[in-house]
Design a protein around this motif. Structure first.
Motif, PDB file in Angstrom:
ATOM      1  N   PRO A 129      75.775  27.816   4.828  1.00 14.18           N
ATOM      2  CA  PRO A 129      76.758  27.975   5.424  1.00 14.18           C
ATOM      3  C   PRO A 129      77.023  26.719   6.239  1.00 14.18           C
ATOM      4  N   LYS A 130      78.748  27.006   6.367  1.00 11.42           N
ATOM      5  CA  LYS A 130      79.442  25.709   6.005  1.00 11.42           C
ATOM      6  C   LYS A 130      78.830  25.212   7.549  1.00 11.42           C
ATOM      7  N   ALA A 131      78.661  25.697   8.921  1.00 12.06           N
ATOM      8  CA  ALA A 131      77.952  24.876   9.703  1.00 12.06           C
ATOM      9  C   ALA A 131      76.759  24.226   9.175  1.00 12.06           C
ATOM     10  N   LEU A 132      76.322  24.728   8.420  1.00  9.46           N
ATOM     11  CA  LEU A 132      74.981  23.550   8.204  1.00  9.46           C
ATOM     12  C   LEU A 132      75.220  22.710   6.881  1.00  9.46           C
ATOM     13  N   GLU A 153      76.256  19.781   6.860  1.00 12.19           N
ATOM     14  CA  GLU A 153      76.290  18.559   7.456  1.00 12.19           C
ATOM     15  C   GLU A 153      74.524  18.222   7.602  1.00 12.19           C
ATOM     16  N   PRO A 154      74.075  19.219   8.439  1.00 12.60           N
ATOM     17  CA  PRO A 154      72.584  19.243   8.535  1.00 12.60           C
ATOM     18  C   PRO A 154      72.163  18.892   7.181  1.00 12.60           C
ATOM     19  N   ALA A 175      72.979  18.234   4.362  1.00 17.00           N
ATOM     20  CA  ALA A 175      72.922  16.663   3.904  1.00 17.00           C
ATOM     21  C   ALA A 175      72.286  15.959   4.562  1.00 17.00           C
TER      22      ALA A 175
END
Lengths: 490, 490
Positions: free
Chosen positions: B333-336, B338-339, B341
């Motif tokens: 999901p987009k919200a995840l 960055e974490p 990465a």
């Protein structure tokens, strides 16, 4: 697939989609009968075979149920979809991360947007693609691909036995390091080696000792594991070892302190190992660039002095072949072989087979060591060009440290005060020069331990002499601008 | 290096070793003066240059100090080595592992000693090397190696943008999965995807829901993270979703339940997603073998139904190209993004560049999907051969489940009681047949949920029809022996 088949598949899919939409919208409810295949075929003007295929698909997906002799019906328990949730659900998501995930939040993620093309980019870690042994690597890789084994299966989590044996020989010849192949764990670059060490050896609240300044990603790995990082001052002989705090782990770069370039002295090596034996700590020896020493023979690793199984040796081909290959190796004490094997297996089964075999081939044939000697010469030339340009262009305006080894130096800009470091870096980038400040490598709040001048970590392994010279000229111009503006500002 | 140079280097090394030995043994103490270079050269019958080189080496390593005009002396602070420690230091080492490291201790490490050559090895996960697209892969790899970029540098932790874009297209075409390239994280096989999920989403004592029976390495990853694993019964429609406990995570194989082969029904898909929305859990959808469906079109992934950003989709090329490549991908999901990465960067920077570009090339050219169609046909043939042999040779003595998809089936041996499973496996290996029991895939203590017969997970993707048929014959013989001995034993 013949084009008739493809056309039928599209129609089948359309029937499925239509029925799913009707179910989702509530037009068809649980237990409702579907049209007979005959009726639907007539309605759509298609064959019954196509309708039957669609119904079978819906049955396989669980949307539809069927019993012997009865018409297909919507599966019981299936109702209309609940309304689509709003986006707010996802924005609260980071609150659901683990403690590890939350600790990552504070670490910056470097931009990967392609950098503006710079006249000279002194980014440390980059290598020149011209130095890569393209033909030898291609030959090795092709050989591996063509040399089929009968079946493809997961390999030993520690890595290919052939590569581990080749590395054992290489480490003895090049580094005076003695080990058994079962102590070697092939990892995806030294970063994974660090991560495995942190996972196996650090619990939250444990302490990890690190050089200050030191390697940022090592610090982040330890912090991400929940550990406290204890920074220890570095001088010309590497990390000071006279008053190390109790800790579970020490991370050191004894052959060439990153970034300041000191060599850990023999006395300190002994002191560090004695501390490790006394406190039960493990020592990670990151030997990241020991292939590059320019005036003297390589210094034997800490691992070779360790009789107590405290040292974990960490090596990589990122500085000799390419950082994009993602190949590195750990040499662990025998008692840790099994835990590391298990951790590596859970982390990603094992390192990729192709690269492992290709590297083994290069080492076995002698091509790897010939290549290392060649790039060592090339980097010695780059280093000479850099030092000569810094001396000729900037003279006493800079102090250069860490010149005996590695692929970078630290340049202290004596005429530029520390608080101007970021300003200078930004101006340099605007002028086409990639330079990277030393301050982020210091632990937060440890400012007293460093010179009062701005400092740069200057990597040169990707540049030719001409770019190096041009880069130093731009640096001189930017320093001049910053200095004059600084004087005006007083 | 000229041979003269090499000879000199050896002598230099010998001098260094001798002096270090004298220091270590206490013959030379801190502050003691070394022989003058002239004296030592005379003593050894060598040139002063060689001695000077040795002394410089010792100075660089910190064993020796020198001041302007004075003779070299042993570094102060250097005394004789403390006695070598006994081995007991290392045997206590596992006591110093982190909680993560200690949790690994209970997991078995499969033997990697080369298996005895078996007549037929039904090990699940193995592929036939003859199915690997050797020429296409070689061409792609060679192209990548030769297409030099000017510099070699670390890439985006999420993976090559080219590959992520290619995967986006592939997942849409092949799986009806829509995503943006920034939701794709290239990982080193699905195992790393699982590990990253566990690290980011599970804290010790959190609960993870899993199918029972289910994938052993997923269970181990969750247990290693310190989580409680809640096993949930599986039937012909996949995992039962009617009474899921609260949890942080659910791990499911909806397209083809591993190992029993059921397809998660549409109703259960909805129920699972509703549970995830309600409880805030994430759902890992492991789509490990969805390329292989033999009678019907692939079933759209759970991810395509998820409007709430709860589903993490996990794919791999281990079943289509090779398990040794170590390439997989997450769609998060987009919200995840960055974490994930950041976690991937700390774990190992990024996946290897060469394989990523080669796979991107294969997908872009269409060669990957042609290859998938080809191996799908070959595995359909193997499956037919297996089912026909099982039916002809064993008939009602076995019940075969999970035949519609994937590269394995589960065979329940109706005539062999469950407690004979291990005995049968051992006897089969002795008879040249590799078979693998189903029991280890069940959560410990969940015995009531399964048939009372012995069961085997039978993978066929590495075998030709002849070996498959021979393997089934051996199985029949071994079953017969076990059954007769069982009767005798009563």
């Amino acid at each position: 697939m013949a084009s008739d088949d493809a056309a039928q598949a599209r129609v089948t899919q359309r029937i499925c989609d239509t029925i799913k939409t009707r179910i989702a919208s509530g037009l068809l409810g649980p237990g409702d009968k579907l049209p007979s295949t005959r009726a639907l075929a007539a309605e759509w003007g298609i064959s019954r075979t196509t309708v039957t295929a669609a119904y079978e698909q819906l049955i396989a997906e669980g949307y539809v149920e069927t019993r012997q002799g009865a018409r297909a019906q919507v599966a019981r328990g299936l109702g209309p979809s609940s309304p689509q949730p709003t986006r707010s659900a996802s924005t609260t998501m980071t609150g659901q991360l683990s403690a590890f995930g939350r600790r990552l939040a504070e670490f910056p993620l470097p931009s990967v947007a392609s950098a503006p093309s710079l006249v000279a980019d002194f980014r440390y870690g980059d290598l020149s693609a011209a130095d890569f042994p393209t033909l030898a690597w291609r030959k090795a890789v092709t050989g591996v691909i063509l040399r089929r084994q009968p079946r493809l299966r997961y390999d030993d989590p520690c890595g290919s036995l052939r590569l581990r044996t080749a590395l054992q020989g290489y480490l003895w010849r090049a580094r005076g390091l003695r080990c058994e192949p079962e102590q070697v764990i092939v990892v995806n670059g030294s970063q994974q080696g660090l991560d495995l060490c942190a996972r196996l050896l650090l619990d939250p609240e444990d302490r990890a000792v690190m050089e200050n300044p030191g390697y940022t990603l090592a610090r982040q790995v330890f912090l991400a594991a929940g550990a406290q990082v204890a920074p220890v001052t570095v001088d010309g002989e590497g990390m000071r070892t006279d008053s190390l705090p109790d800790a579970s782990l020490a991370y050191v770069t004894p052959s060439h302190q990153f970034p300041l370039g000191g060599v850990l002295s023999a006395g300190r090596r002994r002191e560090l190992l004695a501390w490790a034996r006394r406190t039960g700590a493990h020592v990670i020896e990151d030997d990241y660039d020991s292939e590059y020493r320019f005036d003297i023979a390589p210094i034997p690793p800490l691992q070779a002095l360790d009789g107590a199984g405290r040292v974990i040796y960490l090596g990589t081909v990122s500085k000799t072949l390419s950082p994009t290959l993602r190949l590195g190796y750990l040499v662990v004490p025998k008692a840790l072989s099994e835990p590391f094997a298990k951790a590596k297996r859970l982390a990603d089964r094992h390192a990729p087979g192709l690269e492992q075999e290709a590297l083994a081939e290069l080492i076995e044939s002698g091509a790897y060591e010939r290549h290392v000697r060649r790039v060592r010469r090339r980097n010695a030339e780059r280093r000479m060009a850099l030092l000569a340009a810094l001396s000729a262009t900037l003279g006493d305006a800079v102090t250069v440290v860490g010149v005996e080894a590695g692929l970078h130096v630290v340049v202290w800009l004596n005429s530029v005060p520390r608080h101007q470091e970021e300003n200078l870096t930004v101006r340099a980038h605007a002028a086409g020069l990639g330079v990277y400040p030393v301050t982020p490598l210091y632990a937060p709040g440890s400012a007293a331990d460093r010179p009062d001048a701005a400092g740069l970590v200057v990597g040169y392994a990707s540049l030719d002499a001409r770019s190096i010279i041009r880069g130093v000229q731009i640096l001189a111009e930017v320093m001049d601008t910053v200095r004059r503006r600084g004087e005006v500002g007083r």
